[in-house]
Write a protein that holds these residues in place. Sequence first.
Motif, mmCIF file in Angstrom:
data_model
loop_
_atom_site.group_PDB
_atom_site.id
_atom_site.type_symbol
_atom_site.label_atom_id
_atom_site.label_comp_id
_atom_site.label_asym_id
_atom_site.label_seq_id
_atom_site.Cartn_x
_atom_site.Cartn_y
_atom_site.Cartn_z
ATOM 1 N N ALA A 188 -2.273 -102.202 8.976
ATOM 2 C CA ALA A 188 -3.805 -101.973 9.589
ATOM 3 C C ALA A 188 -4.489 -103.194 9.903
ATOM 4 O O ALA A 188 -5.434 -102.938 10.715
ATOM 5 N N LEU A 189 -4.082 -104.303 9.159
ATOM 6 C CA LEU A 189 -4.635 -105.283 9.338
ATOM 7 C C LEU A 189 -4.021 -106.254 10.562
ATOM 8 O O LEU A 189 -4.650 -107.434 10.672
ATOM 9 N N GLY A 190 -2.938 -105.792 10.972
ATOM 10 C CA GLY A 190 -2.155 -106.504 11.947
ATOM 11 C C GLY A 190 -1.443 -107.819 11.644
ATOM 12 O O GLY A 190 -1.468 -108.605 12.348
ATOM 13 N N LEU A 191 -0.951 -107.499 10.365
ATOM 14 C CA LEU A 191 -0.281 -108.723 9.914
ATOM 15 C C LEU A 191 1.136 -108.222 9.904
ATOM 16 O O LEU A 191 1.520 -107.364 8.863
ATOM 17 N N GLY A 192 2.000 -108.842 10.523
ATOM 18 C CA GLY A 192 3.345 -108.641 10.254
ATOM 19 C C GLY A 192 4.237 -109.860 9.616
ATOM 20 O O GLY A 192 3.426 -110.723 9.274
ATOM 21 N N ASP A 193 5.618 -109.789 9.909
ATOM 22 C CA ASP A 193 6.301 -111.135 9.138
ATOM 23 C C ASP A 193 5.804 -112.522 9.620
ATOM 24 O O ASP A 193 5.635 -113.233 8.853
ATOM 25 N N LYS A 194 5.315 -112.467 10.886
ATOM 26 C CA LYS A 194 5.413 -113.859 11.690
ATOM 27 C C LYS A 194 3.998 -114.330 11.152
ATOM 28 O O LYS A 194 3.546 -115.506 10.934
ATOM 29 N N GLU A 195 2.868 -113.394 11.058
ATOM 30 C CA GLU A 195 1.640 -113.639 10.670
ATOM 31 C C GLU A 195 1.752 -114.105 9.118
ATOM 32 O O GLU A 195 0.869 -115.096 8.800
ATOM 33 N N LEU A 196 2.451 -113.290 8.310
ATOM 34 C CA LEU A 196 2.322 -113.747 6.877
ATOM 35 C C LEU A 196 2.975 -114.973 6.854
ATOM 36 O O LEU A 196 2.873 -115.933 5.897
ATOM 37 N N ALA A 197 4.276 -115.103 7.295
ATOM 38 C CA ALA A 197 4.916 -116.686 7.341
ATOM 39 C C ALA A 197 4.034 -117.637 7.765
ATOM 40 O O ALA A 197 3.924 -118.657 7.054
ATOM 41 N N ALA A 198 3.312 -117.620 8.814
ATOM 42 C CA ALA A 198 2.224 -118.650 9.022
ATOM 43 C C ALA A 198 1.371 -118.700 7.996
ATOM 44 O O ALA A 198 0.968 -119.998 7.681
ATOM 45 N N ALA A 199 0.779 -117.740 7.331
ATOM 46 C CA ALA A 199 -0.202 -117.859 6.336
ATOM 47 C C ALA A 199 0.358 -118.492 5.264
ATOM 48 O O ALA A 199 -0.328 -119.442 4.592
ATOM 49 N N GLU A 200 1.517 -118.219 5.009
ATOM 50 C CA GLU A 200 2.395 -119.074 3.563
ATOM 51 C C GLU A 200 2.507 -120.537 3.964
ATOM 52 O O GLU A 200 2.447 -121.245 3.266
ATOM 53 N N ARG A 201 2.617 -120.771 5.192
ATOM 54 C CA ARG A 201 3.016 -122.447 5.801
ATOM 55 C C ARG A 201 1.748 -123.238 5.479
ATOM 56 O O ARG A 201 1.773 -124.172 5.167
ATOM 57 N N ILE A 202 0.715 -122.393 5.666
ATOM 58 C CA ILE A 202 -0.681 -123.332 5.435
ATOM 59 C C ILE A 202 -1.172 -123.069 3.977
ATOM 60 O O ILE A 202 -2.349 -123.614 3.705
ATOM 61 N N GLY A 203 -0.442 -122.432 3.122
ATOM 62 C CA GLY A 203 -0.836 -122.362 1.758
ATOM 63 C C GLY A 203 -1.955 -121.147 1.448
ATOM 64 O O GLY A 203 -2.423 -121.147 0.382
ATOM 65 N N ALA A 204 -2.051 -120.109 2.373
ATOM 66 C CA ALA A 204 -3.063 -118.994 2.111
ATOM 67 C C ALA A 204 -2.362 -118.066 1.231
ATOM 68 O O ALA A 204 -3.122 -117.370 0.739
ATOM 69 N N LEU A 205 -1.054 -117.605 1.322
ATOM 70 C CA LEU A 205 -0.513 -116.737 0.736
ATOM 71 C C LEU A 205 0.806 -117.028 0.082
ATOM 72 O O LEU A 205 1.231 -118.026 0.730
ATOM 73 N N LEU A 206 1.391 -116.170 -0.813
ATOM 74 C CA LEU A 206 2.570 -116.534 -1.401
ATOM 75 C C LEU A 206 3.553 -115.259 -0.870
ATOM 76 O O LEU A 206 3.023 -114.371 -1.034
ATOM 77 N N ARG A 207 4.564 -115.758 -0.401
ATOM 78 C CA ARG A 207 5.527 -114.331 -0.085
ATOM 79 C C ARG A 207 6.565 -114.254 -0.772
ATOM 80 O O ARG A 207 7.489 -115.165 -0.977
ATOM 81 N N LEU A 208 6.710 -113.255 -1.616
ATOM 82 C CA LEU A 208 7.757 -112.979 -2.611
ATOM 83 C C LEU A 208 8.738 -112.248 -1.713
ATOM 84 O O LEU A 208 9.949 -112.596 -2.080
ATOM 85 N N ALA A 209 8.607 -111.602 -0.488
ATOM 86 C CA ALA A 209 9.634 -110.941 0.052
ATOM 87 C C ALA A 209 9.009 -110.482 1.373
ATOM 88 O O ALA A 209 7.869 -110.579 1.453
ATOM 89 N N PRO A 210 10.068 -110.122 2.400
ATOM 90 C CA PRO A 210 9.296 -109.774 3.481
ATOM 91 C C PRO A 210 8.364 -108.531 3.360
ATOM 92 O O PRO A 210 8.570 -107.401 2.644
ATOM 93 N N GLY A 211 7.103 -108.699 3.724
ATOM 94 C CA GLY A 211 6.025 -107.499 3.846
ATOM 95 C C GLY A 211 5.465 -107.627 2.065
ATOM 96 O O GLY A 211 4.703 -106.531 1.918
ATOM 97 N N LEU A 212 5.603 -108.716 1.330
ATOM 98 C CA LEU A 212 5.126 -108.580 0.087
ATOM 99 C C LEU A 212 4.496 -109.736 -0.406
ATOM 100 O O LEU A 212 5.192 -111.110 -0.383
ATOM 101 N N VAL A 213 2.997 -110.069 -0.435
ATOM 102 C CA VAL A 213 2.594 -111.264 -0.537
ATOM 103 C C VAL A 213 1.452 -111.222 -1.648
ATOM 104 O O VAL A 213 0.869 -110.236 -1.919
#
Length: 597
Positions: A495-520
């Motif tokens: 619903a927020l428009g966040l897929g794997d590429k967006e979550l990976a980009a957020a992790e690279r800048i230190g905004a989120l931690l990805r435990l697994a695909p689709g799990l932050v």
Amino acid sequence: MHVIATAGHVDHGKSTLIRQLTGMEPDRWAEERRRGLTIDLGFAWTRLPDGCTAAFVDVPGHERFVPNMLAGVGPVPAVLFVVAADEGWMPQSSEHLDALDGLGVRHGLLAITRCDLADPRSATEQARDRLRDTGLADIPAVHVSGRTGAGIGELRHELDELIHRLPEPDRDADVRLWVDRAFTIHGAGTIATGTLAAGTLRHGDQLHLHPADAEAAVRGLQALGSTQRQVGALARVAVNLRGVDLDQVRRGSALLTPKRWLSTDVLDARIFRTPVADLPRELMLHIGAAAVSARVRPLGHDTARLALRAPLPLRIGDRALLRDPGSQRICGGLIVLDVRPPQLTRRGAARARAVELATIDGRPDGAAELRRRRLIRADELRAMGATPPGPGPWLLDEAHRTDLGDRLAELLAQHHRSNPLDDGMPAEAARRALGLPDPALLSEIAPVAGASLRAGRLRRGPAPLPANVHHAVEQIRRALADHPFQAPTAEELAALGLGDKELAAAERIGALLRLAPGLVLLPDAEQAALPRLATLPEPFTPSQARRALDTSRRVAVPLLELLARHGRTQRLPDGTHRLVSQPLASGNTEGNWTPRR
């Protein structure tokens, strides 16, 4: 040993002089001895008063045999120039002098022969006048008679002095032996002879045979008729070859140190004596014992591009001759300026090349070559005859490195604008865009662009998220601030428009931690979990951990796995977990990491 070639007009007594000096017969063919006319190259040697050995290459003087003469003088650094006292300077005297001057020969003796038939003073003056504007202008003159032997002692003395004036050859250089004679001996096989101008040949050496493109082993060596284990320059040498047949070796072939020479059929050169515009367009190029047809394209007033009918192993600084095959006339000498010249396809390229060639003097200069070429392999530069200005395998001019770095920075910026969520730019795409011949060069250029190369991708540090992604990530971060282990569901992320590429980009800048695909979770989730898990009795189960963290099994299991990978917890064989203590303060004597009891 030192090698000296004869030169001079036909029937002026060159071979007679060699017989007097050496006691050997230089004419090898019965027809030569029957006619009293040297047709092909002859060889003889003698020991001089101080113990040095002089080997002679006796060349034919008749105009019909100019190619044979050129094969003999090509690799030789000194000349015994013969002029008959009773005839003086003659046409082939000039022809031979043109050849010697074109090849850059600067050492020699002038022998005025047949002094028993005429006063030598007139011939001497004529010869001095002709030699005046050449590199042989100041060579000593000796008056001799081949028939009576008069003056031979003085000639031997002057030969001794000449040898001591010759520059010392480089015996550590790469071998290029131009073959002037090839034959077989029963029981031995193929024999190739030539004048070794530089380098050292050794029994057992592996050599490359050009143009046959064959590998040959040195089965044996002879110099001055004696078997040798090794022969260093300068020397006349006979090489017994294993691995090649006689039909693969001919006059003009070359025996080379393997992988140290470039063969080229296009070269740029500076022409001496004749204006380039006046040269015929089709000439013969002579170097060493080789002769190859060449098409001449004028560039500057004294520079030209030569397209050879067959490739030759050449280096910057090589001297060669141009001869008109129709008239047999020597048209001029040349010095090789470039053995890997650029193509002249664009409008104005030839004019620009002429300007550039005007600044090149023909002396191998590795730093200057690198500036002109910008990028080159060290071994290729060495094979051109220049010393690499640095270690290899690739040499990159600093100005070109800076230019490539600027271009790479722009490429990375363009890639980010087009693909803002990508984890950098693929290295192969960058290599192709920059036109680099080797991916390894990117590691030298990336720092100039402020980038790093890891796992096949180029990155320039964390890139800001697109505005829409940034807004969506901030919503997740606010929700996790109140409930740090209640990760958003797949539906909420979508619903927020966040897929794997967006979550990976957020992790690279230190905004989120990805435990697994689709799990932050929030970046500090790992550290935040430890105090809660510390309240549990040990060992604890994943279900107990799930309740302590106020989360679901979907989050608890991968979080426990992450903690175990990082050494924060220990997973026991029965599937339970326990915490591992952090490093103790100074004074700890039990090790840095111990299970909590």
